[in-house]
Design a protein around this motif. Structure first.
Motif, PDB file in Angstrom:
ATOM      1  N   LEU A 152       0.836  -1.202   0.000  1.00 10.04           N
ATOM      2  CA  LEU A 152       0.000   0.000   0.000  1.00 10.04           C
ATOM      3  C   LEU A 152       0.875   1.258   0.000  1.00 10.04           C
ATOM      4  O   LEU A 152       0.572   2.233  -0.698  1.00 10.04           O
ATOM      5  N   ILE A 153       1.948   1.218   0.758  1.00 15.85           N
ATOM      6  CA  ILE A 153       2.846   2.384   0.797  1.00 15.85           C
ATOM      7  C   ILE A 153       3.374   2.682  -0.608  1.00 15.85           C
ATOM      8  O   ILE A 153       3.431   3.835  -1.035  1.00 15.85           O
ATOM      9  N   ARG A 154       3.716   1.624  -1.334  1.00 15.30           N
ATOM     10  CA  ARG A 154       4.199   1.845  -2.711  1.00 15.30           C
ATOM     11  C   ARG A 154       3.064   2.341  -3.615  1.00 15.30           C
ATOM     12  O   ARG A 154       3.275   3.196  -4.474  1.00 15.30           O
ATOM     13  N   GLN A 155       1.866   1.798  -3.407  1.00 15.50           N
ATOM     14  CA  GLN A 155       0.723   2.290  -4.189  1.00 15.50           C
ATOM     15  C   GLN A 155       0.542   3.793  -3.959  1.00 15.50           C
ATOM     16  O   GLN A 155       0.323   4.552  -4.898  1.00 15.50           O
ATOM     17  N   ILE A 156       0.648   4.209  -2.695  1.00 15.22           N
ATOM     18  CA  ILE A 156       0.453   5.632  -2.382  1.00 15.22           C
ATOM     19  C   ILE A 156       1.543   6.467  -3.055  1.00 15.22           C
ATOM     20  O   ILE A 156       1.277   7.515  -3.634  1.00 15.22           O
ATOM     21  N   ALA A 157       2.767   5.974  -3.004  1.00 15.49           N
ATOM     22  CA  ALA A 157       3.879   6.727  -3.610  1.00 15.49           C
ATOM     23  C   ALA A 157       3.673   6.875  -5.119  1.00 15.49           C
ATOM     24  O   ALA A 157       3.995   7.907  -5.709  1.00 15.49           O
ATOM     25  N   LEU A 158       3.138   5.826  -5.754  1.00 14.06           N
ATOM     26  CA  LEU A 158       2.932   5.893  -7.206  1.00 14.06           C
ATOM     27  C   LEU A 158       1.686   6.705  -7.570  1.00 14.06           C
ATOM     28  O   LEU A 158       1.687   7.432  -8.558  1.00 14.06           O
ATOM     29  N   ALA A 195       3.874  10.145   3.627  1.00  8.35           N
ATOM     30  CA  ALA A 195       3.883  10.858   2.342  1.00  8.35           C
ATOM     31  C   ALA A 195       3.481  12.313   2.511  1.00  8.35           C
ATOM     32  O   ALA A 195       3.300  13.009   1.509  1.00  8.35           O
ATOM     33  N   ASN A 196       3.343  12.730   3.754  1.00  7.73           N
ATOM     34  CA  ASN A 196       2.953  14.115   4.044  1.00  7.73           C
ATOM     35  C   ASN A 196       1.694  14.529   3.274  1.00  7.73           C
ATOM     36  O   ASN A 196       1.681  15.553   2.586  1.00  7.73           O
ATOM     37  N   LEU A 197       0.679  13.697   3.405  1.00  8.54           N
ATOM     38  CA  LEU A 197      -0.576  13.955   2.682  1.00  8.54           C
ATOM     39  C   LEU A 197      -1.711  14.160   3.675  1.00  8.54           C
ATOM     40  O   LEU A 197      -1.750  13.486   4.721  1.00  8.54           O
ATOM     41  N   PRO A 198      -2.671  15.031   3.349  1.00  9.00           N
ATOM     42  CA  PRO A 198      -3.832  15.142   4.217  1.00  9.00           C
ATOM     43  C   PRO A 198      -4.608  13.830   4.274  1.00  9.00           C
ATOM     44  O   PRO A 198      -4.655  13.093   3.266  1.00  9.00           O
ATOM     45  N   MET A 199      -5.167  13.574   5.413  1.00  5.94           N
ATOM     46  CA  MET A 199      -5.914  12.317   5.573  1.00  5.94           C
ATOM     47  C   MET A 199      -7.180  12.558   6.384  1.00  5.94           C
ATOM     48  O   MET A 199      -7.167  13.348   7.329  1.00  5.94           O
ATOM     49  N   VAL A 200      -8.231  11.889   5.976  1.00  2.86           N
ATOM     50  CA  VAL A 200      -9.517  11.982   6.670  1.00  2.86           C
ATOM     51  C   VAL A 200      -9.892  10.571   7.122  1.00  2.86           C
ATOM     52  O   VAL A 200      -9.679   9.603   6.395  1.00  2.86           O
ATOM     53  N   VAL A 201     -10.431  10.489   8.326  1.00  2.00           N
ATOM     54  CA  VAL A 201     -10.860   9.190   8.862  1.00  2.00           C
ATOM     55  C   VAL A 201     -12.381   9.183   8.936  1.00  2.00           C
ATOM     56  O   VAL A 201     -12.984  10.171   9.362  1.00  2.00           O
ATOM     57  N   THR A 202     -12.972   8.083   8.507  1.00  2.00           N
ATOM     58  CA  THR A 202     -14.417   7.957   8.705  1.00  2.00           C
ATOM     59  C   THR A 202     -14.769   6.521   9.058  1.00  2.00           C
ATOM     60  O   THR A 202     -13.915   5.634   9.024  1.00  2.00           O
ATOM     61  N   TYR A 203     -16.021   6.328   9.433  1.00  2.00           N
ATOM     62  CA  TYR A 203     -16.443   4.981   9.797  1.00  2.00           C
ATOM     63  C   TYR A 203     -16.450   4.080   8.571  1.00  2.00           C
ATOM     64  O   TYR A 203     -16.669   4.526   7.440  1.00  2.00           O
ATOM     65  N   HIS A 204     -16.218   2.807   8.822  1.00  5.43           N
ATOM     66  CA  HIS A 204     -16.258   1.821   7.750  1.00  5.43           C
ATOM     67  C   HIS A 204     -17.714   1.661   7.291  1.00  5.43           C
ATOM     68  O   HIS A 204     -18.617   1.600   8.124  1.00  5.43           O
TER      69      HIS A 204
END
Ligand code: URA
Length: 231
Positions: A152-158, A195-204
């Motif tokens: 997943l980390i690589r997916q995010i980087a790409l 990746a210094n990206l904004p992130m939002v958390v929500t319920y599944h």
């Protein structure tokens, strides 16, 4: 450990057979004697992979025992240029059968949630912390997540999305490296540090299907997401 040794162990762990000339071989060794640290292997070896190679690596992954019970790996789906990356927990039965994330009832609700803020499913990218289904949908184990997270980390980087949405406790706690309950993590803007990206958390969405009264809170989270996308 040299890069070559590391690669050899990784390929062995993945049961990938590599043919090479006898003369090219290094002195004999038995890589199976050591415990394979899957997370170290996957981190080091995926960090330069392009998208097709990463996808093929996930399809062939045998780093944990989930490979024995899965029908399909679930790499992810969506627009590779998407501004928004949604990260769920792990494939369920429908996803394991079809090979795409969020295709069951929870996926239908996720699609509606996205529509509510003007996004089509095809406009985002959707992936999970785990690429294989845990039996009986049990929670992912720490070692499974450690082995799988580098993908997943690589997916995010790409992908380089503008914002990441963590859907549910497992995704939120994993990406934020936090043990705080989801009720405390949702409702505000975070930073995905790697990746210094904004992130939002929500319920599944699966939780929202069981507890529809929480949908109002997830609407607040979606508004935070919309705001970031509009910046
Ligand atoms: N739940 C998840 O977290 N991911 C899926 O892909 C499906 C259900």
């Amino acid at each position: 450990m040299s890069e070559r040794d590391l690669q050899r162990r990784y390929l062995d762990a993945m049961e990938i057979v590599v043919w090479e000339q006898r003369s090219a071989r290094f002195p004999k060794e038995n890589p199976c004697n050591d415990e394979v640290d899957g997370s170290l292997l996957s981190t080091r070896l995926v960090e330069d992979m392009d998208w097709p190679t990463l996808q093929a690596t996930v399809e062939n992954c045998r780093l944990c025992e989930l490979c024995n019970s899965r029908n399909r790996t679930v790499f992810g789906v969506g627009d590779l240029q998407a501004d928004c990356l949604i990260v769920g927990e792990a494939p369920g039965a429908d996803e394991d059968r079809l090979g795409d994330p969020f295709v069951g009832r929870a996926g239908q609700l996720l699609n509606s949630m996205l529509r509510a803020i003007g996004l089509k499913r095809e406009q985002v990218y959707i992936a999970n912390i785990l690429k294989c289904r845990p039996p009986k949908n049990r929670d992912p184990r720490p070692d499974e997540m450690a082995n799988c997270e580098p993908y997943l980390i690589r997916q995010i980087a790409l992908l380089q999305p503008k914002v990441i949405v963590a859907a549910g406790r497992i995704a939120a706690q994993t990406l934020l490296q936090s043990s705080a309950p989801i009720g405390r993590l949702r409702g505000s803007r975070h930073v995905y540090q790697a990746a210094n990206l904004p992130m939002v958390v929500t319920y599944h969405p699966a939780y929202l299907l069981r507890s529809p009264s929480q949908k109002a809170k997830s609407w607040e989270d979606l508004k935070i997401l919309r705001k970031i996308l509009d910046e």
